[in-house]
Design a protein around this motif. Structure first.
Motif, mmCIF file in Angstrom:
data_model
loop_
_atom_site.group_PDB
_atom_site.id
_atom_site.type_symbol
_atom_site.label_atom_id
_atom_site.label_comp_id
_atom_site.label_asym_id
_atom_site.label_seq_id
_atom_site.Cartn_x
_atom_site.Cartn_y
_atom_site.Cartn_z
ATOM 1 N N MET A 13 0.839 -1.196 0.000
ATOM 2 C CA MET A 13 0.000 0.000 0.000
ATOM 3 C C MET A 13 0.876 1.248 0.000
ATOM 4 O O MET A 13 0.638 2.200 -0.750
ATOM 5 C CB MET A 13 -0.918 -0.019 1.235
ATOM 6 N N LEU A 14 1.918 1.246 0.814
ATOM 7 C CA LEU A 14 2.809 2.395 0.893
ATOM 8 C C LEU A 14 3.520 2.623 -0.442
ATOM 9 O O LEU A 14 3.670 3.759 -0.892
ATOM 10 C CB LEU A 14 3.822 2.184 2.025
ATOM 11 N N TYR A 15 3.925 1.544 -1.087
ATOM 12 C CA TYR A 15 4.567 1.625 -2.401
ATOM 13 C C TYR A 15 3.614 2.232 -3.425
ATOM 14 O O TYR A 15 3.993 3.098 -4.216
ATOM 15 C CB TYR A 15 5.034 0.231 -2.817
ATOM 16 N N CYS A 16 2.361 1.812 -3.401
ATOM 17 C CA CYS A 16 1.358 2.349 -4.322
ATOM 18 C C CYS A 16 1.158 3.851 -4.065
ATOM 19 O O CYS A 16 1.068 4.642 -5.009
ATOM 20 C CB CYS A 16 0.049 1.591 -4.175
ATOM 21 N N THR A 20 1.966 6.850 -6.673
ATOM 22 C CA THR A 20 0.957 7.851 -6.995
ATOM 23 C C THR A 20 1.514 9.253 -6.778
ATOM 24 O O THR A 20 1.308 10.145 -7.595
ATOM 25 C CB THR A 20 -0.310 7.648 -6.139
ATOM 26 N N ALA A 21 2.223 9.456 -5.687
ATOM 27 C CA ALA A 21 2.735 10.785 -5.350
ATOM 28 C C ALA A 21 3.913 11.211 -6.225
ATOM 29 O O ALA A 21 4.057 12.396 -6.526
ATOM 30 C CB ALA A 21 3.151 10.816 -3.880
ATOM 31 N N HIS A 43 1.339 11.832 5.949
ATOM 32 C CA HIS A 43 0.327 10.888 6.434
ATOM 33 C C HIS A 43 0.718 9.424 6.209
ATOM 34 O O HIS A 43 0.874 8.664 7.148
ATOM 35 C CB HIS A 43 -1.010 11.191 5.753
ATOM 36 N N TRP A 44 0.846 9.036 4.944
ATOM 37 C CA TRP A 44 1.023 7.617 4.621
ATOM 38 C C TRP A 44 2.323 7.050 5.176
ATOM 39 O O TRP A 44 2.319 5.983 5.791
ATOM 40 C CB TRP A 44 0.938 7.392 3.111
ATOM 41 N N LEU A 45 3.442 7.708 4.949
ATOM 42 C CA LEU A 45 4.732 7.176 5.387
ATOM 43 C C LEU A 45 4.821 7.004 6.903
ATOM 44 O O LEU A 45 5.076 5.890 7.368
ATOM 45 C CB LEU A 45 5.874 8.058 4.864
ATOM 46 N N ALA A 69 4.783 3.271 11.447
ATOM 47 C CA ALA A 69 4.390 3.018 12.846
ATOM 48 C C ALA A 69 3.649 1.686 12.971
ATOM 49 O O ALA A 69 3.897 0.910 13.906
ATOM 50 C CB ALA A 69 3.524 4.164 13.363
ATOM 51 N N ARG A 70 2.740 1.405 12.033
ATOM 52 C CA ARG A 70 2.004 0.129 12.090
ATOM 53 C C ARG A 70 2.938 -1.056 11.865
ATOM 54 O O ARG A 70 2.836 -2.085 12.538
ATOM 55 C CB ARG A 70 0.873 0.127 11.060
#
Length: 174
Positions: free
Chosen positions: A106-109, A113-114, A131-133, A138-139
Motif C-alpha cells: 500500500m505504501l509503495y502504491c 501515486t505521489a 500521512h502515509w509514510l 508506525a504500524r
C-alpha cells in the motif's frame, strides 16, 4: 494553332509548371499539418491517466507474487530506506509477514501515486510524507516488534474452517 501564351504547347507547359508548384505547396502544407497534429496530441490529453492500482496478493499467481515481492524489495532498498526511521522499523524478516507485505505494498502504491503518476501534485507528495509514510511505518513497527524479541511466524497460517463450519451451520439452522 496559337493560344493566349503565344506559341502552341506553351499553355500545357505553363499548366504543368503551375500543377508542379501547387503539388510542392500541398506537400509543404501536409507536412505542417502533420507537425501541428503531432504537437497538439502531445499537449492535449484525451483522458487522464488513472493512478497506480494497489496489488491484490491473494489471487495473484505465485510467479507474479515473486516478481512483485522482488520489486517491493528493490523499492525498500532504493527509496524507503532513505528515511532512517523506516529502515530501523522494518526488520529483515519483513518478507515473512504477509500483513507487513500488504502494508508495504500500500505504501509503495501511495509513493508511486505521489511521485511517478503523471497527474500527481505537490499535495500528493505532501500527503505521502505527512500521512502515509509515518503511519505505515508506525504500524509496521508494531507488527514486527515481537520479531525484535526473537519471534518469527514460521508456522502455517491458521485455518479455522473446521471450527467455523458448525457455527455457520447452526446459524443457518436458526
Amino acid at each position: 494553332m496559337s493560344d493566349s501564351y503565344g506559341e502552341t504547347g506553351t499553355t500545357a507547359d505553363a499548366n504543368a509548371e503551375i500543377i508542379a508548384d501547387l503539388a510542392a505547396e500541398l506537400e509543404q502544407l501536409a507536412a505542417v499539418v502533420a507537425d501541428l497534429t503531432a504537437r497538439s496530441s502531445k499537449t492535449r490529453k484525451s483522458e487522464p491517466e488513472p493512478p497506480p492500482r494497489p496489488w491484490s496478493w491473494l489471487p495473484m499467481p505465485h510467479t507474479e507474487k515473486a516478481d512483485r515481492l522482488a520489486e517491493l524489495g528493490d523499492w525498500l532498498t532504493q527509496v524507503l530506506f532513505a528515511w532512517p526511521h523506516a529502515e530501523r522499523a522494518i526488520l529483515p524478516c519483513w518478507m515473512r509477514h504477509w500483513d507487513v507485505i500488504e502494508e508495504l505494498s500500500m505504501l509503495y502504491c501511495c509513493w508511486k501515486t505521489a511521485y511517478l503518476w503523471d497527474e500527481a501534485t505537490a499535495s500528493d507528495a505532501a500527503q505521502f510524507l505527512d500521512h502515509w509514510l509515518p503511519n505505515a511505518v508506525a504500524r509496521i513497527e508494531v507488527r514486527l516488534r515481537p520479531c525484535g524479541q526473537g519471534h518469527h511466524p514460521d508456522r502455517p497460517r491458521r485455518d479455522d474452517a473446521a471450527a467455523l463450519g458448525p457455527v455457520v451451520d447452526k446459524l443457518r439452522w436458526l
